[in-house]
Design a protein around this motif. Structure first.
Motif, short mmCIF file in Angstrom:
data_model
loop_
_atom_site.label_atom_id
_atom_site.label_comp_id
_atom_site.label_asym_id
_atom_site.label_seq_id
_atom_site.Cartn_x
_atom_site.Cartn_y
_atom_site.Cartn_z
N ARG A 151 0.58 -0.78 -0.32
CA ARG A 151 0.06 0.14 -0.06
C ARG A 151 0.84 1.09 -0.52
O ARG A 151 0.71 2.47 -0.12
CB ARG A 151 -0.83 0.00 1.10
CG ARG A 151 -1.70 1.23 1.45
CD ARG A 151 -2.87 0.89 3.05
NE ARG A 151 -3.80 2.34 2.88
CZ ARG A 151 -3.25 3.28 3.97
NH1 ARG A 151 -1.81 3.12 4.12
NH2 ARG A 151 -4.24 4.51 3.83
N VAL A 177 -0.17 4.43 -2.10
CA VAL A 177 -0.76 5.77 -1.35
C VAL A 177 0.51 6.81 -1.32
O VAL A 177 0.75 8.00 -1.77
CB VAL A 177 -1.02 4.64 -0.50
CG1 VAL A 177 -1.48 6.22 0.54
CG2 VAL A 177 -2.22 3.67 -0.55
N GLY A 179 -5.35 0.76 -5.44
CA GLY A 179 -4.96 -0.17 -6.20
C GLY A 179 -6.56 -0.91 -6.81
O GLY A 179 -7.12 -0.53 -8.03
N ARG A 201 -7.33 -2.35 4.55
CA ARG A 201 -7.22 -1.93 3.03
C ARG A 201 -5.34 -2.43 2.14
O ARG A 201 -5.42 -1.84 1.56
CB ARG A 201 -6.28 -0.10 3.62
CG ARG A 201 -6.99 0.78 4.17
CD ARG A 201 -8.69 0.95 2.75
NE ARG A 201 -9.54 1.57 3.84
CZ ARG A 201 -10.88 0.78 3.72
NH1 ARG A 201 -11.04 -0.48 4.30
NH2 ARG A 201 -11.52 1.20 5.10
N GLU A 260 -5.65 -1.88 -1.74
CA GLU A 260 -5.34 -0.25 -2.64
C GLU A 260 -3.82 -0.95 -2.66
O GLU A 260 -3.54 0.16 -3.41
CB GLU A 260 -5.20 0.69 -1.44
CG GLU A 260 -7.09 0.54 -1.25
CD GLU A 260 -7.20 1.94 0.55
OE1 GLU A 260 -5.76 2.55 0.65
OE2 GLU A 260 -7.89 2.56 0.30
N LYS A 278 -10.25 5.18 2.65
CA LYS A 278 -9.96 5.15 1.65
C LYS A 278 -9.84 5.79 1.06
O LYS A 278 -9.56 7.23 0.78
CB LYS A 278 -10.93 4.12 0.91
CG LYS A 278 -12.32 2.95 2.05
CD LYS A 278 -12.96 2.89 1.17
CE LYS A 278 -14.00 1.53 2.06
NZ LYS A 278 -14.86 0.95 1.24
N THR A 279 -8.26 5.56 -0.14
CA THR A 279 -8.02 6.22 -0.89
C THR A 279 -8.42 5.48 -2.69
O THR A 279 -8.47 4.45 -2.53
CB THR A 279 -6.51 5.89 -1.06
OG1 THR A 279 -5.92 4.79 -1.11
CG2 THR A 279 -5.73 6.42 0.16
#
Length: 203
Positions: free
Chosen positions: A111, A115, A200, A164, A167, A196-197
């Motif tokens: 991640r 991110v 992914g 997560r 992601e 959340k982003t």
């Protein structure tokens, strides 16, 4: 209590989650990681490693997310979340070590690539993520939560980066027990979501 955190940090989220689950009133102080606030003298005075989260409880300063979980559970005598028995405490500690090891260098690292534009080798960290997810899947085939029939700080320590993982391009679809466990944690009173982003794969 005052929690120095960042909303996209899974280490920060696990502490925020635990404080909320056990009903501890706390103030959130966001640390501007993008502009390097965590490396400035005033923050380094709180944590010389320059990392979030940090918990300030009056004059007591605790850094390291897992250490904070232990501190809060011990201070509040939450023996359901951190057992007093030698075997129970050891079982929780084993999973805290997994959170700091296989989780940190597996799904968390994957991640970080997507991110925060880290430079881990994607194939390596995704493979590590699947290795530990397979272990957790096997454990949860026999237990409701990671150490038994009720949640402990071990579950809290593992939750954020597993939840997560997609992601970081780690697919959870094949882990039915893991996905059911995530939902059980999310159903607990006081649960707070990890932001959340839009990166992914879809989970």
């Amino acid at each position: 209590m005052k929690l120095y955190h960042h909303p996209l940090s899974g280490h920060s989220h696990r502490v925020h989650l635990f404080l909320s689950l056990v009903g501890v009133q706390h103030e959130l102080v966001e640390v501007d990681l993008v502009n390097g606030s965590h490396k400035k003298p005033e923050f380094l005075a709180l944590n010389r490693f320059g990392q979030v989260p940090v918990l300030a409880d009056g004059g007591t300063i605790i850094s390291d997310s897992n250490a904070i979980l232990v501190y809060v559970a011990k201070k509040l005598k939450l023996t359901d979340w951190l057992p007093e028995s030698p075997a129970g405490a050891a079982e929780v500690q084993k999973w805290l070590s997994v959170a700091a090891g296989q989780i940190a260098y597996g799904p968390a690292a994957a991640r970080l690539n997507t991110v925060f534009n880290a430079s881990f080798r994607a194939d390596e960290v995704i493979a590590r993520a699947h290795d530990i997810l397979a272990v957790i899947e096997g454990v949860l085939a026999e237990r409701t939560f990671i150490t038994g029939s009720t949640p402990t700080i071990a579950d809290v320590a593992l939750y954020s980066y597993v939840a997560r993982a997609p992601e970081g391009n780690v697919d959870l679809q094949g882990y039915t027990k893991v996905r059911a466990w995530l939902k059980r944690i999310e159903a607990l009173s006081g649960f707070v979501e990890f932001r959340k982003t839009p990166v992914g794969i879809a989970d």
